[in-house]
Scaffold this active site. Structure first.
Site, PDB file in Angstrom:
ATOM      1  N   LYS A  70       0.690  -1.371   0.364  1.00 16.43           N
ATOM      2  CA  LYS A  70      -0.153   0.093  -0.403  1.00 16.43           C
ATOM      3  C   LYS A  70       0.706   1.213  -0.073  1.00 16.43           C
ATOM      4  O   LYS A  70       1.515   1.893   1.084  1.00 16.43           O
ATOM      5  CB  LYS A  70      -0.832  -0.192   1.563  1.00 16.43           C
ATOM      6  CG  LYS A  70      -1.508   0.928   1.136  1.00 16.43           C
ATOM      7  CD  LYS A  70      -2.952   0.866   1.404  1.00 16.43           C
ATOM      8  CE  LYS A  70      -3.915   1.974   0.718  1.00 16.43           C
ATOM      9  NZ  LYS A  70      -3.288   2.570  -0.711  1.00 16.43           N
ATOM     10  N   LYS A  94       5.017   1.917   8.241  1.00 16.16           N
ATOM     11  CA  LYS A  94       3.940   2.804   8.464  1.00 16.16           C
ATOM     12  C   LYS A  94       2.821   1.899   8.887  1.00 16.16           C
ATOM     13  O   LYS A  94       2.344   1.667   9.448  1.00 16.16           O
ATOM     14  CB  LYS A  94       3.326   3.931   7.931  1.00 16.16           C
ATOM     15  CG  LYS A  94       4.261   4.972   7.765  1.00 16.16           C
ATOM     16  CD  LYS A  94       3.935   6.135   6.715  1.00 16.16           C
ATOM     17  CE  LYS A  94       5.177   6.694   6.091  1.00 16.16           C
ATOM     18  NZ  LYS A  94       4.446   7.799   5.229  1.00 16.16           N
ATOM     19  N   LYS A 106       4.742   2.184  -3.393  1.00 19.17           N
ATOM     20  CA  LYS A 106       4.928   3.224  -3.594  1.00 19.17           C
ATOM     21  C   LYS A 106       5.557   2.992  -4.989  1.00 19.17           C
ATOM     22  O   LYS A 106       6.306   2.265  -5.528  1.00 19.17           O
ATOM     23  CB  LYS A 106       6.252   3.811  -3.286  1.00 19.17           C
ATOM     24  CG  LYS A 106       6.507   5.560  -3.124  1.00 19.17           C
ATOM     25  CD  LYS A 106       5.946   5.972  -1.923  1.00 19.17           C
ATOM     26  CE  LYS A 106       5.298   7.558  -1.870  1.00 19.17           C
ATOM     27  NZ  LYS A 106       4.686   7.955  -0.217  1.00 19.17           N
TER      28      LYS A 106
HETATM   29  P1  NAD Z   1       1.335  18.020  -2.784  1.00 19.27           P
HETATM   30  O1  NAD Z   1       2.026  17.725  -4.196  1.00 19.27           O
HETATM   31  O2  NAD Z   1       0.220  18.334  -2.504  1.00 19.27           O
HETATM   32  O3  NAD Z   1       2.475  19.485  -1.749  1.00 19.27           O
HETATM   33  C1  NAD Z   1       3.425  19.692  -1.837  1.00 19.27           C
HETATM   34  C2  NAD Z   1       4.632  20.933  -1.691  1.00 19.27           C
HETATM   35  O4  NAD Z   1       5.320  20.640  -2.033  1.00 19.27           O
HETATM   36  C3  NAD Z   1       3.643  21.966  -2.714  1.00 19.27           C
HETATM   37  O5  NAD Z   1       3.500  23.122  -2.293  1.00 19.27           O
HETATM   38  C4  NAD Z   1       5.380  22.031  -3.898  1.00 19.27           C
HETATM   39  O6  NAD Z   1       5.159  23.290  -4.112  1.00 19.27           O
HETATM   40  C5  NAD Z   1       6.215  22.360  -2.230  1.00 19.27           C
HETATM   41  N1  NAD Z   1       7.652  22.011  -2.789  1.00 19.27           N
HETATM   42  C6  NAD Z   1       7.871  21.136  -3.209  1.00 19.27           C
HETATM   43  N2  NAD Z   1       9.496  21.034  -3.654  1.00 19.27           N
HETATM   44  C7  NAD Z   1       9.788  22.452  -3.062  1.00 19.27           C
HETATM   45  C8  NAD Z   1      10.793  22.557  -2.350  1.00 19.27           C
HETATM   46  N3  NAD Z   1      11.610  22.040  -2.610  1.00 19.27           N
HETATM   47  N4  NAD Z   1      10.799  23.823  -1.285  1.00 19.27           N
HETATM   48  C9  NAD Z   1       9.689  23.678  -0.603  1.00 19.27           C
HETATM   49  N5  NAD Z   1       8.343  23.619  -1.022  1.00 19.27           N
HETATM   50  C10 NAD Z   1       8.386  22.631  -2.103  1.00 19.27           C
HETATM   51  O7  NAD Z   1       2.076  16.582  -1.880  1.00 19.27           O
HETATM   52  P2  NAD Z   1       1.612  16.170  -0.445  1.00 19.27           P
HETATM   53  O8  NAD Z   1       0.404  15.025  -0.258  1.00 19.27           O
HETATM   54  O9  NAD Z   1       1.557  17.479   0.343  1.00 19.27           O
HETATM   55  O10 NAD Z   1       2.580  15.399   0.234  1.00 19.27           O
HETATM   56  C11 NAD Z   1       3.855  15.919   0.702  1.00 19.27           C
HETATM   57  C12 NAD Z   1       4.938  15.349   1.037  1.00 19.27           C
HETATM   58  O11 NAD Z   1       4.139  14.858   2.375  1.00 19.27           O
HETATM   59  C13 NAD Z   1       5.800  14.152   0.107  1.00 19.27           C
HETATM   60  O12 NAD Z   1       7.288  14.390   1.010  1.00 19.27           O
HETATM   61  C14 NAD Z   1       4.741  13.029   0.510  1.00 19.27           C
HETATM   62  O13 NAD Z   1       5.311  12.250   0.215  1.00 19.27           O
HETATM   63  C15 NAD Z   1       4.193  12.706   2.306  1.00 19.27           C
HETATM   64  N6  NAD Z   1       2.941  12.364   2.409  1.00 19.27           N
HETATM   65  C16 NAD Z   1       2.083  12.549   1.880  1.00 19.27           C
HETATM   66  C17 NAD Z   1       0.717  11.645   2.467  1.00 19.27           C
HETATM   67  C18 NAD Z   1      -0.379  12.717   1.574  1.00 19.27           C
HETATM   68  O14 NAD Z   1      -1.044  12.209   1.722  1.00 19.27           O
HETATM   69  N7  NAD Z   1      -0.350  13.057   0.405  1.00 19.27           N
HETATM   70  C19 NAD Z   1       1.097  11.312   3.055  1.00 19.27           C
HETATM   71  C20 NAD Z   1       1.776  10.758   3.738  1.00 19.27           C
HETATM   72  C21 NAD Z   1       3.483  11.283   3.471  1.00 19.27           C
END
Ligand code: NAD
Length: 423
Positions: A70, A94, A106
């Site tokens: 997952k 996790k 992933k």
């Molecule tokens: P998203 O695409 O919705 O948001 C990512 C954000 O990061 C955007 O605002 C983007 O502009 C910003 N960003 C990208 N590169 C950057 C940089 N160099 N400096 C500063 N900001 C930057 O993605 P998300 O779903 O919010 O995921 C963000 C992180 O959380 C990832 O590492 C992802 O693996 C992790 N994550 C997400 C989820 C989920 O449910 N979406 C769950 C667990 C972990």
């Protein structure tokens, strides 16, 4: 080979350390140090201008010992095999940490989706499912949204999957879907909500409240926005946001407002103008100034490796809640912990996403759907129980929260491997 090797080696060494901490059979490490399956494909896409472009795509199914693998699929220009391998290994931890009947996976597609039209994005999403179809299914491998993917993309995934599989409506093959396609209420909010809950828990554990504590957030996407929203509701004050900025030398820059931001104002600007950096009643600061701010809490919610040994010495925050996966390098963790900074690690702090994905998967299988409040109540209750357990192990064994989380998860994985006769 070389790309993102550091993050992969870091996760592998955390597995190794936990196997040693628990004196488990060495076979546990040998089995888990690599994914069960790694798929790498090239996807040719007809572009709007008539040309054909080829995109690299990956899916790593790390472990199915405790259940179907997952984990999210990201669309990002730097996606590579080592990155998805490392992230899938973190997903296994996790799921095991939360005692879910799931493993870790992933996926990723190497593309900057902002450079594509809506039709091109849809075409890529559909061709990703066509390439991976034989290895997807609610009992095999279950993707979800991640960086630059969202319920809309999950909708394309579902539609393509049904078309490829004789109309089989196996909705639990994907999570993070639109609500009308079997998505769960409170899934979109889940990762940010869980991160906010973890930070609140850590303060309460030390007998302090979050009231008027200041926080800075890197990345104002799905995780960052909801973490900011709920932490503000819990009484903390958002004073800085750092986000990607292609015009800045470091690739990102930030805004700062000492009196605090209204999170909904920022979200409205982002929706209207495409970036929170367009908010003009705030001071524009650099990436370096952002990390050096005198705030109580820092929440990296963008991508991996954003806090390294160059940035770490300047950090003044006393608590870091890792919303992103792998945002702090091993060297940076050492520097920060020497300074007494408490780090709530990704595998714990952002596990709300996979937890509510699991609730979605269960709802698809039973056909009984929960209300928003029911999902958030279940998430809060479960995450609090796991936080209690991890903080207790950390205290007992005198280890940090990451190591304590790995110990709890690895014990479960080792039991699963043993009962399946793998060693
Ligand atoms: P998203 O695409 O919705 O948001 C990512 C954000 O990061 C955007 O605002 C983007 O502009 C910003 N960003 C990208 N590169 C950057 C940089 N160099 N400096 C500063 N900001 C930057 O993605 P998300 O779903 O919010 O995921 C963000 C992180 O959380 C990832 O590492 C992802 O693996 C992790 N994550 C997400 C989820 C989920 O449910 N979406 C769950 C667990 C972990």
């Amino acid at each position: 080979m070389g790309e993102n090797l550091e993050i992969l080696q870091s996760v592998q060494s955390q597995y190794k350390k936990a196997v040693e901490d628990l004196s488990l059979d060495q076979a546990v490490y040998e089995i888990l140090k690599d994914p069960e399956r790694l798929i790498e494909v090239s996807l040719p896409i007809k572009m709007d201008d008539g040309s054909t472009k080829v995109f690299k795509a990956f899916r790593s199914a790390h472990s199915s010992i405790l259940g179907p693998s997952k984990g999210g699929v990201r669309f990002n220009e730097n996606v590579n095999a080592n990155e998805v391998k490392a992230l899938s290994m973190m997903m296994t931890i996790k799921s095991a940490l939360l005692s879910l009947p799931l493993g870790g996976g992933k996926g990723g597609l190497r593309v900057d989706p902002k450079s594509l039209s809506e039709r091109e994005v849809e075409s890529l999403a559909r061709s990703y499912v066509r390439a991976m179809n034989n290895y997807l299914g609610s009992d095999i491998d279950v993707p979800a949204p991640d960086v630059n993917t969202n319920p809309k993309i999950m909708g394309y995934f579902v539609d393509e999957y049904i078309a490829l599989n004789r109309g089989r409506l196996d909705l639990g093959t994907f999570t993070g879907k639109p609500i009308c396609l079997g998505g769960s209420l409170a899934r979109t909010e889940a990762t940010g909500y869980g991160l906010a809950l973890s930070v609140k828990y850590a303060y309460e554990k030390r007998g302090e409240s979050l009231e008027l504590k200041t926080f800075a957030i890197q990345g104002f996407g799905n995780v960052g926005y909801f973490a900011a929203k709920y932490l503000s509701e819990f009484g903390a004050k958002l004073v800085a946001v750092n986000t990607s900025d292609k015009t800045a030398e470091s690739g990102s820059s930030a805004i700062y407002k000492a009196s605090g931001f209204d999170v909904e104002d920022l979200q409205a600007i982002r929706e209207k103008e495409g970036s929170v950096l367009k908010y003009d009643e705030a001071e524009k600061i650099t990436n370096e100034e952002f990390f050096a701010l005198d705030v109580d809490i820092l929440l990296p919610c963008a991508l991996e490796n954003s806090i390294d040994e160059k940035i770490a010495p300047s950090i003044k925050a006393r608590l870091i809640g890792e919303g992103a996966n792998g945002p702090t390098t091993d060297k940076a963790v050492e520097i920060l912990e020497d300074k007494g900074v408490l780090i709530i690690p990704d595998i714990l702090a952002n596990s709300g996403g996979v937890l509510v994905s699991y609730y979605e998967w269960v709802q698809n299988r039973t056909g009984e759907y929960l209300t928003f409040e029911e999902v958030q109540d279940k998430q809060r209750e479960k995450m609090t129980r796991v936080l209690d357990e991890v903080f207790a192990i950390a205290n007992d064994k005198k280890v940090n929260l990451r190591r304590a989380s790995f110990m709890k998860a690895l014990q479960r994985l080792s039991d699963g491997l043993k009962f399946r006769g793998r060693f």
